[in-house]
Each structure stands twice: as structure tokens, then as C-alpha cells.
Design a protein around this motif. Sequence first.
Motif, PDB file in Angstrom:
ATOM      1  N   GLY A  68     -10.202   3.326 -12.606  1.00 25.48           N
ATOM      2  CA  GLY A  68     -11.492   2.652 -12.510  1.00 25.48           C
ATOM      3  C   GLY A  68     -12.109   2.961 -11.166  1.00 25.48           C
ATOM      4  N   GLY A  69     -13.425   2.938 -11.086  1.00 21.89           N
ATOM      5  CA  GLY A  69     -14.077   3.191  -9.810  1.00 21.89           C
ATOM      6  C   GLY A  69     -13.573   2.248  -8.738  1.00 21.89           C
ATOM      7  N   VAL A  70     -13.210   2.778  -7.586  1.00 23.07           N
ATOM      8  CA  VAL A  70     -12.589   1.971  -6.525  1.00 23.07           C
ATOM      9  C   VAL A  70     -13.720   1.383  -5.673  1.00 23.07           C
ATOM     10  CG1 VAL A  70     -10.881   1.921  -4.686  1.00 23.07           C
ATOM     11  CG2 VAL A  70     -10.604   3.518  -6.597  1.00 23.07           C
ATOM     12  N   TRP A  71     -14.146   0.187  -6.028  1.00 23.05           N
ATOM     13  CA  TRP A  71     -15.344  -0.410  -5.443  1.00 23.05           C
ATOM     14  C   TRP A  71     -15.065  -1.051  -4.091  1.00 23.05           C
ATOM     15  CZ3 TRP A  71     -20.309   0.079  -5.960  1.00 23.05           C
ATOM     16  CH2 TRP A  71     -21.181  -0.912  -5.489  1.00 23.05           C
ATOM     17  N   ARG A  72     -13.942  -1.728  -3.936  1.00 18.01           N
ATOM     18  CA  ARG A  72     -13.636  -2.408  -2.685  1.00 18.01           C
ATOM     19  C   ARG A  72     -12.140  -2.281  -2.366  1.00 18.01           C
ATOM     20  NH1 ARG A  72     -18.231  -1.837  -2.050  1.00 18.01           N
ATOM     21  NH2 ARG A  72     -19.866  -3.416  -1.810  1.00 18.01           N
ATOM     22  N   LEU A  73     -11.849  -2.246  -1.050  1.00 18.44           N
ATOM     23  CA  LEU A  73     -10.479  -2.176  -0.552  1.00 18.44           C
ATOM     24  C   LEU A  73     -10.320  -3.185   0.571  1.00 18.44           C
ATOM     25  CD1 LEU A  73     -10.199   1.722  -0.199  1.00 18.44           C
ATOM     26  CD2 LEU A  73      -9.071   0.340  -1.956  1.00 18.44           C
TER      27      LEU A  73
ATOM     28  N   MET B  42      14.988  10.502 -11.428  1.00 16.26           N
ATOM     29  CA  MET B  42      14.719   9.129 -10.971  1.00 16.26           C
ATOM     30  C   MET B  42      13.590   8.536 -11.814  1.00 16.26           C
ATOM     31  SD  MET B  42      13.553   7.829  -7.176  1.00 16.26           S
ATOM     32  CE  MET B  42      15.081   8.446  -6.448  1.00 16.26           C
ATOM     33  N   SER B  43      13.786   7.334 -12.321  1.00 15.94           N
ATOM     34  CA  SER B  43      12.757   6.698 -13.153  1.00 15.94           C
ATOM     35  C   SER B  43      11.614   6.197 -12.294  1.00 15.94           C
ATOM     36  CB  SER B  43      13.368   5.542 -13.944  1.00 15.94           C
ATOM     37  OG  SER B  43      13.868   4.555 -13.063  1.00 15.94           O
ATOM     38  N   GLU B  44      10.438   6.162 -12.913  1.00 12.61           N
ATOM     39  CA  GLU B  44       9.258   5.657 -12.227  1.00 12.61           C
ATOM     40  C   GLU B  44       9.398   4.156 -11.989  1.00 12.61           C
ATOM     41  OE1 GLU B  44       6.449   7.181 -11.116  1.00 12.61           O
ATOM     42  OE2 GLU B  44       7.422   9.089 -11.541  1.00 12.61           O
ATOM     43  N   PRO B  45       8.968   3.653 -10.806  1.00 14.56           N
ATOM     44  CA  PRO B  45       9.042   2.212 -10.562  1.00 14.56           C
ATOM     45  C   PRO B  45       8.149   1.444 -11.527  1.00 14.56           C
ATOM     46  CG  PRO B  45       7.741   3.317  -8.865  1.00 14.56           C
ATOM     47  CD  PRO B  45       8.387   4.396  -9.686  1.00 14.56           C
ATOM     48  N   THR B  46       8.586   0.256 -11.901  1.00 13.96           N
ATOM     49  CA  THR B  46       7.824  -0.571 -12.829  1.00 13.96           C
ATOM     50  C   THR B  46       6.641  -1.205 -12.112  1.00 13.96           C
ATOM     51  OG1 THR B  46       9.823  -1.064 -14.085  1.00 13.96           O
ATOM     52  CG2 THR B  46       7.934  -2.535 -14.394  1.00 13.96           C
ATOM     53  N   ILE B  47       5.468  -1.083 -12.714  1.00 11.38           N
ATOM     54  CA  ILE B  47       4.262  -1.698 -12.166  1.00 11.38           C
ATOM     55  C   ILE B  47       4.098  -3.075 -12.788  1.00 11.38           C
ATOM     56  CG2 ILE B  47       1.763  -1.536 -11.943  1.00 11.38           C
ATOM     57  CD1 ILE B  47       2.051   1.493 -12.167  1.00 11.38           C
ATOM     58  N   GLN B  48       3.992  -4.096 -11.956  1.00 10.96           N
ATOM     59  CA  GLN B  48       3.780  -5.447 -12.477  1.00 10.96           C
ATOM     60  C   GLN B  48       2.411  -5.549 -13.134  1.00 10.96           C
ATOM     61  OE1 GLN B  48       4.803  -8.747  -9.748  1.00 10.96           O
ATOM     62  NE2 GLN B  48       5.591  -7.161  -8.380  1.00 10.96           N
ATOM     63  N   THR B  49       2.352  -6.276 -14.253  1.00  9.35           N
ATOM     64  CA  THR B  49       1.078  -6.511 -14.945  1.00  9.35           C
ATOM     65  C   THR B  49       0.930  -8.014 -15.194  1.00  9.35           C
ATOM     66  OG1 THR B  49       2.153  -6.097 -17.066  1.00  9.35           O
ATOM     67  CG2 THR B  49       1.015  -4.235 -16.024  1.00  9.35           C
TER      68      THR B  49
ATOM     69  N   HIS C  81     -14.158  -1.077 -13.734  1.00  6.31           N
ATOM     70  CA  HIS C  81     -13.806  -1.312 -15.138  1.00  6.31           C
ATOM     71  C   HIS C  81     -12.307  -1.285 -15.396  1.00  6.31           C
ATOM     72  CE1 HIS C  81     -14.750   2.978 -14.521  1.00  6.31           C
ATOM     73  NE2 HIS C  81     -13.734   3.222 -15.322  1.00  6.31           N
ATOM     74  N   ALA C  82     -11.471  -1.286 -14.344  1.00  7.16           N
ATOM     75  CA  ALA C  82     -10.015  -1.282 -14.544  1.00  7.16           C
ATOM     76  C   ALA C  82      -9.328  -2.468 -13.888  1.00  7.16           C
ATOM     77  CB  ALA C  82      -9.429   0.022 -14.013  1.00  7.16           C
ATOM     78  N   GLY C  83     -10.063  -3.467 -13.427  1.00  5.96           N
ATOM     79  CA  GLY C  83      -9.448  -4.654 -12.856  1.00  5.96           C
ATOM     80  C   GLY C  83      -8.992  -4.471 -11.424  1.00  5.96           C
ATOM     81  N   ALA C  84      -8.029  -5.289 -11.002  1.00  2.82           N
ATOM     82  CA  ALA C  84      -7.561  -5.295  -9.614  1.00  2.82           C
ATOM     83  C   ALA C  84      -6.187  -4.639  -9.517  1.00  2.82           C
ATOM     84  CB  ALA C  84      -7.498  -6.732  -9.085  1.00  2.82           C
ATOM     85  N   ARG C  85      -5.921  -4.015  -8.356  1.00  2.59           N
ATOM     86  CA  ARG C  85      -4.642  -3.354  -8.096  1.00  2.59           C
ATOM     87  C   ARG C  85      -4.122  -3.782  -6.723  1.00  2.59           C
ATOM     88  NH1 ARG C  85      -5.890  -2.075 -12.567  1.00  2.59           N
ATOM     89  NH2 ARG C  85      -5.873  -0.010 -13.571  1.00  2.59           N
ATOM     90  N   VAL C  86      -2.799  -3.944  -6.613  1.00  2.00           N
ATOM     91  CA  VAL C  86      -2.141  -4.085  -5.319  1.00  2.00           C
ATOM     92  C   VAL C  86      -1.340  -2.805  -5.102  1.00  2.00           C
ATOM     93  CG1 VAL C  86      -0.520  -5.384  -3.906  1.00  2.00           C
ATOM     94  CG2 VAL C  86      -2.013  -6.593  -5.514  1.00  2.00           C
TER      95      VAL C  86
ATOM     96  N   GLN D 146      -0.949  -4.584 -11.184  1.00  2.00           N
ATOM     97  CA  GLN D 146      -2.305  -4.408 -11.693  1.00  2.00           C
ATOM     98  C   GLN D 146      -2.652  -5.550 -12.638  1.00  2.00           C
ATOM     99  OE1 GLN D 146      -1.930  -0.478 -13.346  1.00  2.00           O
ATOM    100  NE2 GLN D 146      -1.110  -1.220 -15.302  1.00  2.00           N
ATOM    101  N   PHE D 147      -3.873  -6.056 -12.444  1.00  2.00           N
ATOM    102  CA  PHE D 147      -4.370  -7.150 -13.283  1.00  2.00           C
ATOM    103  C   PHE D 147      -5.525  -6.593 -14.107  1.00  2.00           C
ATOM    104  CE2 PHE D 147      -7.255 -10.721 -14.049  1.00  2.00           C
ATOM    105  CZ  PHE D 147      -6.405 -11.561 -14.748  1.00  2.00           C
ATOM    106  N   THR D 148      -5.379  -6.609 -15.432  1.00  2.00           N
ATOM    107  CA  THR D 148      -6.309  -5.872 -16.283  1.00  2.00           C
ATOM    108  C   THR D 148      -6.995  -6.732 -17.341  1.00  2.00           C
ATOM    109  OG1 THR D 148      -4.464  -5.260 -17.739  1.00  2.00           O
ATOM    110  CG2 THR D 148      -5.011  -3.733 -15.972  1.00  2.00           C
ATOM    111  N   GLU D 149      -7.028  -8.047 -17.145  1.00  2.00           N
ATOM    112  CA  GLU D 149      -7.657  -8.910 -18.158  1.00  2.00           C
ATOM    113  C   GLU D 149      -9.174  -8.882 -18.117  1.00  2.00           C
ATOM    114  OE1 GLU D 149      -6.287 -12.934 -18.492  1.00  2.00           O
ATOM    115  OE2 GLU D 149      -4.195 -12.351 -18.258  1.00  2.00           O
ATOM    116  N   HIS D 150      -9.752  -8.433 -17.038  1.00  2.00           N
ATOM    117  CA  HIS D 150     -11.215  -8.460 -16.944  1.00  2.00           C
ATOM    118  C   HIS D 150     -11.839  -7.556 -17.995  1.00  2.00           C
ATOM    119  CE1 HIS D 150     -11.270 -10.978 -13.437  1.00  2.00           C
ATOM    120  NE2 HIS D 150     -10.459 -10.160 -12.797  1.00  2.00           N
TER     121      HIS D 150
END
Length: 419
Positions: free
Chosen positions: A314-319, A1-8, A342-347, A370-374
Motif C-alpha cells: 500500500g502507498g506508504v503515506w506516513r512513518l 531458514m523459514s520466514e519469520p511469522t508476521i503478526q496480524t 489501502h493496506a492498513g498499518a504496519r510495524v 500488520q493490521f489490515t481490517e481497514h
Amino acid sequence: MSEPTIQTPQSERTVFLDQPPSCLEFCPEDPDYFVVGTYLLSETKNEDGETVQKKTGSLQLWKLDPVSLQLTHIQTLTIPEAAIFDLHFHPRHRSILAIATSAGTVSLFRVARSNDTGSPVIQHLRTITVREDDRSIPALFLAWVPPERRVLRGEVADGFAVTFSDGKTSVFGIHSGNLEKDEFEEAATFEARESIEVWFAAWGLFRDDNHGDKNIAPFLFTGDDFGSLHTRRFVTISGEDNDDDSTTELLPPVLLDHDDRARHHTAGLTSILPLPLPLVNGAPLLLTGSYDEFLRVYHATRRGEVLADTRLDGGVWRLQFVGAPMESGNTLSFLVLASCMHAGARVLRVTRRSESADEVGEWDIEVLAQFTEHESMNYASGIWRGDEGGAVDSNGKRKLLCVSSSFYDRRVCVSKAEV
């Protein structure tokens, strides 16, 4: 089974602030508006050539247009005497927010619509000194007591927990519920076992099916820079206790007090998100984030147990939760927004499969977007909640608008995801 695609997703809008953003939160009362807290460290030389540091900050009010995705600056309120570590809106008084500052204070503000313009403005209400002994010790994090009024004694009692850089945690409260005028008293202080930053505090109310009519168990969790999770359970308040406004002790006695002594988190524990599930074997279920870059599903027993984990780069600073939990048969899932330094935001989607509520179950964690432009530390993100955190379409997809920030490059971005 292929890994699900992560939106970027790419940024739809980007603005740059005049000071580094350390925290942000959308206004519950006016969901198109959000408040950003800033933290600026300035260094100068005195006459003796010594470096002198000064910390200042500001509260900035911004508007997000959910259609055009335009970001509009509304107001900046300068905080000349302190930098801002944390801010949170009150869970019931939805226009009131509190900030924790580098000067050992907690300040309350209101975001209210102006009679002149009809637009919201930030108004200072009061400042509370929460470290009378030493104003040089910063207040790092603030957690309002839960809106269900099951933590403090008294039907209209209110308050917050606040953590400090020297390892202390204090609870402040008022009996009458008038946040603007009543004197806050120190209901309890939990002294430091070690002089180290306590980065996070979280209240949790959990159903305890072993305690009959007193089956709501109040907890306070804290996480420190060594990676320790400290768990305190308080005596459950009965209905009579909440009706008795004359009771002098705001906070009930501690019933259980233990520390996992950093057995499972290999760096600072920076975020704790209690899961709205009954106690399992007398212990609550949590999500935890750490400098070590891992998000964990955690069973907060005396020694602690990791039920699932995933590395977020990246360090998980807030949830924070995104919308309400989703249940289907024996599966319960939570959407979570993570600010990952240092790795941006994740859903993420965190899923539990169990046959009954009194078992731990099997857990999975899936990164959806994942949003990684920062280009520097993402300490603060938020989801626009004008449609209660993303309306679900006919295909079961939830469309999200995310505002995320980064510290050193002073950037605030808007991105979209469909999860």
C-alpha cells in the motif's frame, strides 16, 4: 531458514466517525488522549446546475483507556471554513498543536484540562494565513522546527515549514517564542520548480564530523507528487548567533540545494523520516515512503542511493518512530509505524549493521506486524505512548497499542502487537 511469522492482530475496539479522518496524533502532555483531524468534501448544485464543492473539517478529541481499550469521544470542534490535511503537536510546548488546512491557513490550538470537568478540551488559539496571495491553494503539510533550536536564529525563535499544492514550501517563524501572540513572519519561501503537490516536509539535524565545533548540520527535506526528494542544507548556527535575538534574518542561508529528480521513487514521495545518525560522506540517511508502495532506506546524496527497500502492499503515506533506537554491538535497530493507505498499518524493524558511524552499513527491513481490517485509505495511525511507546518486557518484547484510521469508511481501530 523459514520466514519469520508476521503478526496480524485483530481490532480490539472500532468506532466510526461522522467525518473522514485525515490525520491523528496522540497528545504528548496527556498520552491517553489523541486528536483526529477530518476532511469532508461536499458537493451541491447551484442555480445554474453547476457542481459546487465545499471543504469542511473538524478536530475531534478522543480518549483511549489503555486497560479496557475503550475509545471515548470527548469533544468535536468544527472547522466550517476548511478541511484539515495535517496536524502536529509542538515538540516543546507539548499541549499546543497546529493544523494545515485546505484554505491556505495554519491554525494553532491547545489541548488543556478544563477547570469545570478536569478533562482536556481543545481550545483555538489563532489562525495564520500562510498563503496571502491565494487562499484557494491548500496547505498540505506542516513540520515544526526541531526542539534543539538549531534551525532559526535567536535563542527563543520558533516556527514551522509548510508545504502547498502548487509546489511551494515556506518557512514561518517568530523571534520571541510566544506562539500565541507574536506575529509570524515568512522567513523563506522556496518557489516551485514544477506546479505539483509537495506532500511532505521534514527537518533534520545531523552530526557532521568534518566541521569541528560547528558540527550540527540543519536540513530541510521535501517530497513531491512526482517522487522527487528535495534536500536543502542551511548554514550551521553558532552559539553566538543563537544568543543574538536582534538578528533580523530568522533562517540562515542555504548552503546546499539539490533535487534527486525522482530517480528512485516511481510515484509521489509522501513520507520522510530522518534517521538520527551522523552524515555519511556529507549526506544524511533517511527512511522514505511513497505511493509506489515501497519503504526505502535512502542515502540523500545529490543523485540519491537506495540502501534497502521493501514493498508494503500500500502507498506508504506516513512513518513514525516507535520508542528509542536499540543498539547491540555493531547493530542499531529502529521500530517504525507505517500508515499504508489501502493496506492498513504496519510495524517494522529497520536494522543497520556497521563497524563505524562514518560508513553506510548494511540495512534490513522486516515487517513485524500488520493490521489490515481497514476498508479504505489508512492516512493516519499512532502509538499510545503512556509507557514511552511500549514497555520492553523481560523477553525483550515491546507491547504496543496502536490506533489506526481509514478515510472513506470513517473508521478508527485499536489493535495490539508484541514485537
